[in-house]
Scaffold this active site. Structure first.
Site, short mmCIF file in Angstrom:
data_model
loop_
_atom_site.label_atom_id
_atom_site.label_comp_id
_atom_site.label_asym_id
_atom_site.label_seq_id
_atom_site.Cartn_x
_atom_site.Cartn_y
_atom_site.Cartn_z
N SER A 1 -7.47 -23.92 -41.41
CA SER A 1 -6.50 -23.27 -40.52
C SER A 1 -5.10 -23.52 -41.05
CB SER A 1 -6.67 -23.80 -39.08
OG SER A 1 -5.92 -23.03 -38.19
N ASN A 2 -4.09 -23.39 -40.21
CA ASN A 2 -2.71 -23.64 -40.63
C ASN A 2 -1.91 -24.19 -39.46
OD1 ASN A 2 -1.49 -21.33 -39.14
ND2 ASN A 2 -2.80 -20.15 -40.52
N HIS A 3 -0.63 -24.44 -39.69
CA HIS A 3 0.19 -25.15 -38.69
C HIS A 3 0.77 -24.26 -37.61
CE1 HIS A 3 0.09 -29.08 -40.46
NE2 HIS A 3 0.46 -28.61 -41.65
N SER A 4 0.41 -22.98 -37.55
CA SER A 4 1.02 -22.10 -36.55
C SER A 4 0.77 -22.63 -35.13
CB SER A 4 0.42 -20.69 -36.68
OG SER A 4 0.83 -19.91 -35.58
N ALA B 1 -0.62 -16.06 -37.45
CA ALA B 1 -0.77 -16.49 -38.84
C ALA B 1 -2.28 -16.62 -39.10
CB ALA B 1 -0.06 -17.81 -39.06
#
Ligand code: CTP
Length: 400
Positions: free
Chosen positions: A210-213, A277
């Site tokens: 995943s990512n930091h959004s 994102a």
């Protein structure tokens, strides 16, 4: 400048235990700049006293229809109000309002006002489910009252609460007041689809990429669009912030799920703001069972996920306004213009992830807006809420 500066709001309180939450609503309205005229029914005063509301609003609270020197209070308050809120609204209040009773101050104000009326019923779940109460709520809706359905959750009695009956949270009611205070504009009655947050691509049943959004930017756009009168669908991955009031929230996990939900929503969308994102990479072959640490794979093979804006372009309605973001770390405007063209966007919101105060996670953003004409609109460092307003101003101007 606060959002409700100078707006007179009549806040009617009837006799339910949820009236303790109305004190907080009175405070939120006052903090937002509203001048709050609290009107308490007789039974409301058994729960919370006038003095509490007066302390919070800095204004007198009203209780009686006719008193010496106050004979025309109901007309004065009704005429000055830009919005009338009744929270909590008891079953008895609904019955009386549905029949136009005017033997107390609140009932008389409701008949005398031309302002929109927001009603927040709160009661035991069995009472709310009773056909008589439902009929009264329906009658009020038919009369043009905005009746907010109660939520499900703990009620005053610990053994109850399986069904709806709980008054919505004050923050939710505040958002409703904001929508009622907004003059009709280009988004009124339009369907706006917003995506927010990251997506998650499974590596095995317990791990993901995943990512930091945080979802904060998309949530701000959804909240502002709803306040401007739009019907909002928020397609959301896992959010780190609460979902906004009013929006229909479609929860998704993977990028493919988000693409499917966006495709579905586009069928009726007047605008799409793609603030999410989505994860760009997935594990090429997610494991069916948890990867044990003593048998760790040496490498993880990645596959690209689909690009949602591109993959769903064929589902757009003619004239729908499509907004994308461009999160870059170098040559920001160049990258943003390339995405505008490649993804066939009407507007791109460019931001530089390396800049302090911009990009993921934080409460602020520094963005540049670029439409098809290529002229950049450089915005200063703003709260994400203010960025959302600027984006929607452009969307409104682009709508056919
Ligand atoms: N986006 C999308 N589908 C994806 C990834 C991104 O529709 N799988 C959307 C984003 O929501 C955003 C826009 O495309 O509105 C640009 O996203 P961004 O992350 O800046 O760029 P990418 O297209 O992912 O390209 P790159 O990572 O190479 O910069």
């Amino acid at each position: 400048m606060r959002p409700f500066d100078g707006a007179r709001v009549v806040l009617g309180v009837t006799g339910g235990i949820a009236s303790y939450k109305t004190v907080w609503l009175a405070r939120l309205l006052t903090q937002a700049g509203a001048e709050v005229d609290v009107v308490l029914s007789r039974s409301a005063r058994e729960f919370v006293g006038s003095i509490t509301f007066e302390a919070v609003t800095g204004r007198p609270a009203h209780t009686v229809l006719v008193a010496e020197g106050h004979a025309l209070d109901h007309i004065r308050l009704a005429k000055a109000a830009r919005v009338v809120v009744v929270a909590p609204a008891t079953a008895d209040f609904l019955a009386r309002a549905a029949h136009g009773h005017a033997d107390d101050l609140l009932g008389a104000i409701l008949l005398a006002t031309g302002a929109p009326v927001l009603v927040a019923p709160a009661m035991n779940d069995h009472m709310w489910a009773h056909p008589q109460v439902q009929a009264n709520a329906e009658r009020l809706r038919d009369l043009g009252y905005h009746v907010v359905a109660p939520g499900t959750g703990p009620l005053a009695s610990p053994t109850e609460g399986a069904g709806p009956g709980r008054m919505p949270e004050p923050e939710t009611l505040l958002a409703h007041v904001g929508r009622l205070l907004e003059p009709p504009g280009a988004l009124t009655g339009r369907h706006v689809v917003v995506t927010a947050g990251p997506t998650r691509e499974p590596v095995d049943p317990v791990r993901f990429l995943s990512n930091h959004s945080s979802g904060r930017m998309g949530v701000a756009v959804a909240a502002a669009a709803w306040r401007r009168g739009a019907d909002v669908t928020l397609v959301a991955g896992p959010l780190s912030v609460p979902a906004p009031a009013g929006a229909t929230v479609v929860r998704v996990g993977t990028t493919a799920e988000m693409a499917a939900a966006v495709r579905h929503a586009l069928a009726t969308a007047d605008a799409l703001v793609m603030a999410a994102a989505p994860a760009d990479f997935a594990a090429a072959a997610p494991a069916a069972h948890k990867l044990k640490k003593d048998r760790a794979p040496e490498a993880l093979v990645l596959a690209r996920t689909e690009d949602i804006l591109t993959a769903t372009a064929d589902a757009r309605r003619p004239g729908a306004v499509i907004v994308g973001f461009a999160l870059e770390t170098e040559r920001v405007l160049e990258g943003a213009r390339a995405k505008l063209a490649a993804k066939d966007l009407d507007l791109v919101v460019a931001n530089d992830a390396t800049e302090p105060g911009a990009g993921f996670g934080g409460e602020t953003n520094r963005v540049t807006l670029i439409a098809r004409d290529g002229v950049p609109q450089v915005l200063p460092l703003l709260s994400k809420e203010a960025v959302a307003e600027a984006i929607l101003d452009r969307v409104e101007a682009l709508l056919p």
